[in-house]
Every structure is written in C-alpha cells, then in structure tokens.
Scaffold this motif. Structure first.
Motif, PDB file in Angstrom:
ATOM      1  N   UNK A 423      -9.720  13.665   6.055  1.00 23.78           N
ATOM      2  CA  UNK A 423      -8.720  13.085   6.968  1.00 23.78           C
ATOM      3  C   UNK A 423      -8.269  11.713   6.484  1.00 23.78           C
ATOM      4  N   UNK A 424      -9.218  10.873   6.076  1.00 18.25           N
ATOM      5  CA  UNK A 424      -8.836   9.547   5.602  1.00 18.25           C
ATOM      6  C   UNK A 424      -8.096   9.626   4.267  1.00 18.25           C
ATOM      7  N   UNK A 425      -8.439  10.601   3.437  1.00 16.91           N
ATOM      8  CA  UNK A 425      -7.690  10.817   2.195  1.00 16.91           C
ATOM      9  C   UNK A 425      -6.213  11.023   2.508  1.00 16.91           C
ATOM     10  N   UNK A 426      -5.930  11.884   3.481  1.00 17.63           N
ATOM     11  CA  UNK A 426      -4.540  12.169   3.849  1.00 17.63           C
ATOM     12  C   UNK A 426      -3.897  10.981   4.557  1.00 17.63           C
ATOM     13  N   UNK A 427      -4.648  10.307   5.436  1.00 22.72           N
ATOM     14  CA  UNK A 427      -4.115   9.129   6.135  1.00 22.72           C
ATOM     15  C   UNK A 427      -3.685   8.043   5.145  1.00 22.72           C
ATOM     16  N   UNK A 428      -4.595   7.697   4.236  1.00 21.89           N
ATOM     17  CA  UNK A 428      -4.327   6.627   3.272  1.00 21.89           C
ATOM     18  C   UNK A 428      -3.184   7.019   2.333  1.00 21.89           C
ATOM     19  N   UNK A 429      -3.225   8.252   1.844  1.00 22.82           N
ATOM     20  CA  UNK A 429      -2.189   8.717   0.921  1.00 22.82           C
ATOM     21  C   UNK A 429      -0.813   8.682   1.576  1.00 22.82           C
ATOM     22  N   UNK A 430      -0.722   9.166   2.804  1.00 20.96           N
ATOM     23  CA  UNK A 430       0.569   9.184   3.507  1.00 20.96           C
ATOM     24  C   UNK A 430       1.067   7.772   3.814  1.00 20.96           C
ATOM     25  N   UNK A 431       0.157   6.890   4.230  1.00 25.80           N
ATOM     26  CA  UNK A 431       0.581   5.522   4.546  1.00 25.80           C
ATOM     27  C   UNK A 431       1.127   4.823   3.303  1.00 25.80           C
ATOM     28  N   UNK A 432       0.430   4.963   2.185  1.00 25.64           N
ATOM     29  CA  UNK A 432       0.898   4.346   0.942  1.00 25.64           C
ATOM     30  C   UNK A 432       2.227   4.954   0.512  1.00 25.64           C
ATOM     31  N   UNK A 433       2.340   6.277   0.610  1.00 22.38           N
ATOM     32  CA  UNK A 433       3.555   6.979   0.206  1.00 22.38           C
ATOM     33  C   UNK A 433       4.757   6.489   1.012  1.00 22.38           C
ATOM     34  N   UNK A 434       4.602   6.399   2.324  1.00 21.54           N
ATOM     35  CA  UNK A 434       5.714   5.965   3.178  1.00 21.54           C
ATOM     36  C   UNK A 434       6.061   4.501   2.939  1.00 21.54           C
ATOM     37  N   UNK A 435       5.052   3.657   2.776  1.00 22.42           N
ATOM     38  CA  UNK A 435       5.324   2.245   2.480  1.00 22.42           C
ATOM     39  C   UNK A 435       6.034   2.096   1.149  1.00 22.42           C
ATOM     40  N   UNK A 436       5.643   2.921   0.208  1.00 19.82           N
ATOM     41  CA  UNK A 436       6.272   2.877  -1.121  1.00 19.82           C
ATOM     42  C   UNK A 436       7.744   3.256  -1.036  1.00 19.82           C
ATOM     43  N   UNK A 437       8.051   4.288  -0.246  1.00 13.45           N
ATOM     44  CA  UNK A 437       9.442   4.726  -0.105  1.00 13.45           C
ATOM     45  C   UNK A 437      10.288   3.682   0.619  1.00 13.45           C
ATOM     46  N   UNK A 438       9.652   2.979   1.573  1.00 14.16           N
ATOM     47  CA  UNK A 438      10.366   1.957   2.340  1.00 14.16           C
ATOM     48  C   UNK A 438      10.332   0.591   1.661  1.00 14.16           C
ATOM     49  N   UNK A 439       9.698   0.545   0.469  1.00 20.32           N
ATOM     50  CA  UNK A 439       9.562  -0.690  -0.307  1.00 20.32           C
ATOM     51  C   UNK A 439       8.874  -1.794   0.486  1.00 20.32           C
ATOM     52  N   UNK A 440       7.859  -1.403   1.252  1.00 17.75           N
ATOM     53  CA  UNK A 440       7.075  -2.340   2.035  1.00 17.75           C
ATOM     54  C   UNK A 440       5.828  -2.743   1.264  1.00 17.75           C
ATOM     55  N   UNK A 441       5.243  -3.867   1.641  1.00 19.66           N
ATOM     56  CA  UNK A 441       3.971  -4.275   1.062  1.00 19.66           C
ATOM     57  C   UNK A 441       2.910  -3.237   1.421  1.00 19.66           C
ATOM     58  N   UNK A 442       2.159  -2.794   0.428  1.00 19.34           N
ATOM     59  CA  UNK A 442       1.207  -1.700   0.663  1.00 19.34           C
ATOM     60  C   UNK A 442      -0.045  -2.169   1.386  1.00 19.34           C
ATOM     61  N   UNK A 443      -0.586  -3.292   0.990  1.00 26.12           N
ATOM     62  CA  UNK A 443      -1.803  -3.802   1.621  1.00 26.12           C
ATOM     63  C   UNK A 443      -1.468  -4.843   2.671  1.00 26.12           C
ATOM     64  N   UNK A 444      -2.227  -4.913   3.771  1.00 24.81           N
ATOM     65  CA  UNK A 444      -3.399  -4.090   4.103  1.00 24.81           C
ATOM     66  C   UNK A 444      -2.993  -2.707   4.615  1.00 24.81           C
ATOM     67  N   UNK A 445      -3.962  -1.780   4.614  1.00 25.59           N
ATOM     68  CA  UNK A 445      -3.736  -0.416   5.071  1.00 25.59           C
ATOM     69  C   UNK A 445      -4.378  -0.204   6.439  1.00 25.59           C
ATOM     70  N   UNK A 446      -3.571   0.163   7.407  1.00 29.99           N
ATOM     71  CA  UNK A 446      -4.093   0.389   8.759  1.00 29.99           C
ATOM     72  C   UNK A 446      -5.010   1.601   8.805  1.00 29.99           C
ATOM     73  N   UNK A 447      -4.823   2.549   7.886  1.00 30.89           N
ATOM     74  CA  UNK A 447      -5.586   3.802   7.903  1.00 30.89           C
ATOM     75  C   UNK A 447      -6.891   3.721   7.119  1.00 30.89           C
ATOM     76  N   UNK A 448      -7.137   2.616   6.420  1.00 27.34           N
ATOM     77  CA  UNK A 448      -8.338   2.499   5.580  1.00 27.34           C
ATOM     78  C   UNK A 448      -9.556   2.201   6.438  1.00 27.34           C
ATOM     79  N   UNK A 449     -10.551   3.093   6.370  1.00 29.23           N
ATOM     80  CA  UNK A 449     -11.767   2.937   7.163  1.00 29.23           C
ATOM     81  C   UNK A 449     -13.014   2.993   6.273  1.00 29.23           C
TER      82      UNK A 449
END
Length: 477
Positions: A423-449
């Motif tokens: 679950x966290x693999x998918x959470x982190x991957x999706x959050x980074x992917x969406x931030x990357x597409x929106x050209x947002x700063x990647x860190x910090x990650x809300x989904x990282x546990x």
C-alpha cells in the motif's frame, strides 16, 4: 497457476519470485551421473534444445464500461492487495493486457506486451523493464564490478566511503565466462579435499532455490567441470538451439552463519524505486525467514541450506511449524538483544540500528552501480526484494536481489508486514508521480510512513533546462 504464467514463453523467464505448494524435498547434493545436480544441468540443456511454446492467455473477467481510470493486473502476486487499493480509489480493472488506456499496470512478468503501449509521463508500470542489471545474479555482479572499477578512480570523502565488493558479496565466479570458470577450477585443483570448504552453484536468473546445488567436495567440483564441458560441446553441435543457455555462478558458501534457535535464517528487506525521473529510492524493513530444521552444514537436504518459503514448503514439517519460519524484525531484534548483546559486545538494538544501516548502505551502493543502466522513463517503478545473511561474527552479506518479490500473506508475520509495504509503495509512487506532473516540490511526502529515503536524485529534465539556460547566458555575454 494464473493464465499470465501459462502464457509466458520460455525466453521471457525472469528472476521473479512466485511461491506455490510443492512436493517434499529431494536430495539435490548428489554428484553422480544419475544425481539431481546432473539432472538440473541436463534439464537446462533439454530446454535449450527444445524451447517451450507459448500458451494463449485466457480472459479472466468482463471489461468495464464507461470512463476510467483503469488498472491491469497480470498474475497473482500481490493481486488482491493491489486490486483492493485501486478499487478504493474508484479505478476499474481491465483484463485485456493489450489495452492501451490504463493508469496502472502491475505485472509479474516483463513480457513485451507489458511495455508495448506504455506512455511515458502518463502511465505507471510496475517493474523497470531492464531491472535485470540489479535482480539477476550476474546482472548485479557485473554492475557492481563495473561500478567498482569506475569508482576506484574517484576520491571519495570518508562520509561517502564506497564498500569493496568482497566486503558484502561472498567470493563469486561466473561459469559463463571462460577465464573465471577456468580460474575457479584451477583454484580448486590445489585445494585439499578435506578442508571443509563448500561452494554453492546458482543459475543467474532463477529463484526459489530452483537449479541450485552444493559443491561439498573435490569430486563434486570435478563432476561440475565435466558436465559443463559436456553441455558446451553438445550446444556447439546442436542445430536447433534457439536461446542462450542458463548461466551459472559459483559462490562461496557461508558455512558459519548466525543461527536463531539453532536454525539458519536470512533477512528479506525491500528496495523501492518509486520514480526514475528523478530517481527516488527508499528502504523498508521486511522480515526474517528461517528453516524448519536445525542447521546442519553436512545435510543433503537443500531446504536445510536455503531459507526461502518456497524451499521450506517442501519440508514435511512445514504445516506444523509454518509460523515459526517467519519472524518480525522486532522479534529478531529482541532475540539478538537477549542472546548476543553482552556475549558479542553489541550495541543494544543492533538489528534496528547498525544492521539496518548496513543493509541501507549496501542497497544504496547496488542502486548506484545500476543507476546509469536502468530505463529511466517517467512512470516506471519497482519494488525489489533484497536478501541478507549475517554470519556468526555479525558480518552482513548480501545474497541476492529479486524482482517481483513474493507478496503472499500465508502466515501471521507476513499478514502484518506485506500489505502495508504494498500500500505504501503505491501511495508513495502515486504521490511522487502526480507531483512530478504538476512540477511541484516532491519532498516532503505526505504518504511516507515506513519507507526510509535512501536517495533523491536531481530531475534530469530540470538539469537539461538549467544547462540550456546557462548556454543562453554565455551566448548573451
């Protein structure tokens, strides 16, 4: 067996980890002409002469109607966890692997169809297509050796000290390289037959213990030499050979491992490459895998030497002791504190402290060794199983890295560990992917546990833009 597995051609075999119940273990350490060691090599040769044909894949469900997002799952490994995760997000499952419209594709096998319709920056696909540079035995060894050669010419700060290969990989020879093969056999010819040294022979791209056998004596080594030469001679004469033979490595067998309650064990940890552009790499604790039987280095039963669940299921006692074959990292830590902290003068919580840092250091170096070779198109991500052993001197050894690690939950510890990792693999991957597409700063990650960040690389596209900007400024000046 899933239809995805039935459809896999012989030449698409990967170092993918799939486990299933099988018959009791056989003696695989005999070295006579009729022994299983020879049968392993004979069967390999037979498959090279007569490659199997593919089987048409069946459709397992009705295609959804209406708009997506859609997701596709090929195979059973982790399927229930991934399917539940996606459905909770309102995504719809598709069953035709050739469908081009998907948000996520999660497949066990790296067949061409998995990547054929991939759209960079629009879709997510599990498993980097050429992850074999990390997840096959020869691929990892080659990457580390090349990295070692290049890095040895660079001066590193003490904080970034590079490990030497021999510090964490047991001595290894490639049997597919003539120079190394001859060096191994020449070395063994000068060794006394009763010195007790053992070697383990492994096929490079298989796992679950398939194709593995031990070399316990000079007679075993000589038998291997003769059989490899025989296979090579027959290959040279064969006209129907259609694929390269399975390559083997011979590796020094760690005969004095640390034992837990008298049993051999290894530790499965996870390396997550959540994004390849930029590279975002994480570590996650896994679990401890133990043998059913007490450790006996002279045992002829391979399940006494290999700790993975696939091998342990061959043991007649497995159903009775199944829960004892998998420990949590917390249980491992408590056991080491209780039994070894004082006797070995270890710091308290060695498992969760020094041992964990060593695993992270080794995994990071392995990633750096393969980083420049990996397919870095945005949308690929990978969860890799990393197997470590500790010897009786508390030295940490990396045994191998596996793509598509087993995600089964057939005992209590695995039910606690595996679902959160996926679950966290998918959470982190999706959050980074969406931030990357929106050209947002990647860190910090809300989904990282539970995942620990090992490396956050520069964005290659951003670097390219900066270079262009510097060129323009130089031209203007």
């Amino acid at each position: 067996m899933s239809s995805e597995n039935l459809a896999k051609p012989c030449d698409e075999a990967q170092n993918s980890e799939l486990e299933e119940d099988i018959s009791p273990a056989q003696d695989v350490t005999k070295t006579s002409e009729d022994g299983p060691m020879m049968k392993v090599l004979e069967e390999e040769m037979r498959l090279q002469m007569w490659p199997c044909s593919g089987v048409v894949e069946e459709q397992d469900g009705v295609e959804p109607q209406g708009p997506g997002p859609f997701f596709f799952i090929g195979g059973a490994n982790g399927a229930e966890i991934v399917s539940t995760y996606c459905e909770k997000r309102g995504w719809k499952r598709i069953y035709n692997k050739h469908t081009a419209d998907f948000k996520l594709k999660w497949c066990e096998n790296k067949s061409p169809s998995t990547y054929r319709n991939f759209r960079k920056g629009e879709q997510l696909v599990y498993q980097i297509p050429n992850n074999k540079v990390l997840t096959t035995k020869i691929g990892l060894l080659s990457s580390l050796r090349e990295y070692d050669r290049v890095s040895s010419k660079v001066k590193h700060s003490r904080a970034l000290r590079r490990l030497k290969i021999e510090e964490f990989i047991p001595t290894t020879f490639r049997m597919d390289v003539k120079k190394e093969r001859e060096a191994f056999f020449a070395q063994q010819e000068g060794v006394s037959n009763n010195n007790g040294q053992m070697w383990i022979c492994k096929p490079t791209a298989l796992n679950q213990g398939r194709g593995i056998f031990l070399l316990k004596s000079l007679q075993d080594v000589v038998a291997l030499k003769v059989k490899l030469q025989d296979i090579e001679d027959r290959r040279a004469k064969a006209k129907t050979l259609q694929r390269q033979p399975q390559a083997y490595i011979v590796q020094h067998y760690i005969q004095r491992p640390l034992l837990l309650k008298g049993k051999k064990f290894d530790v499965r940890s996870f390396l997550l490459i959540a994004c390849t552009s930029p590279y975002m790499v994480f570590f996650h604790h896994g679990y401890v895998r133990l043998t059913c039987d007490l450790y006996d280095p002279s045992s002829k039963n391979l399940s006494a030497h290999l700790t993975n669940q696939y091998m342990q299921k061959k043991n007649p006692l497995y159903s009775q002791v199944k829960e004892d074959t998998v420990w949590s990292m917390e249980s491992f830590n408590a056991y080491v504190n209780d039994r070894f902290q004082v006797a070995k003068r270890l710091p308290r919580d060695w498992v969760l402290g020094a041992f964990t840092r060593r695993m992270q250091q080794i995994m990071t170096q392995c990633f750096f060794a393969a980083k420049s070779k990996l397919d870095g198109r945005l949308g690929f991500f990978d969860l890799i199983g990393c197997d470590f052993m500790v010897d009786e001197d508390f030295k940490v050894w990396l045994l191998e890295m596996n793509c598509n690690p087993a995600l089964h939950i057939n005992c209590e510890v695995l039910r606690e560990v595996i679902p959160p990792v996926v679950v966290e693999t998918l959470d982190v991957t999706l959050e980074i992917f969406h931030k990357r597409l929106l050209r947002q700063r990647i860190l910090p990650l809300a989904s990282q546990r539970g995942f620990v960040l090992l490396y956050d690389g520069p964005d290659s596209s951003a670097l390219t833009c900066k270079k262009r900007h510097r060129r323009r400024k130089r031209k203007q000046s």
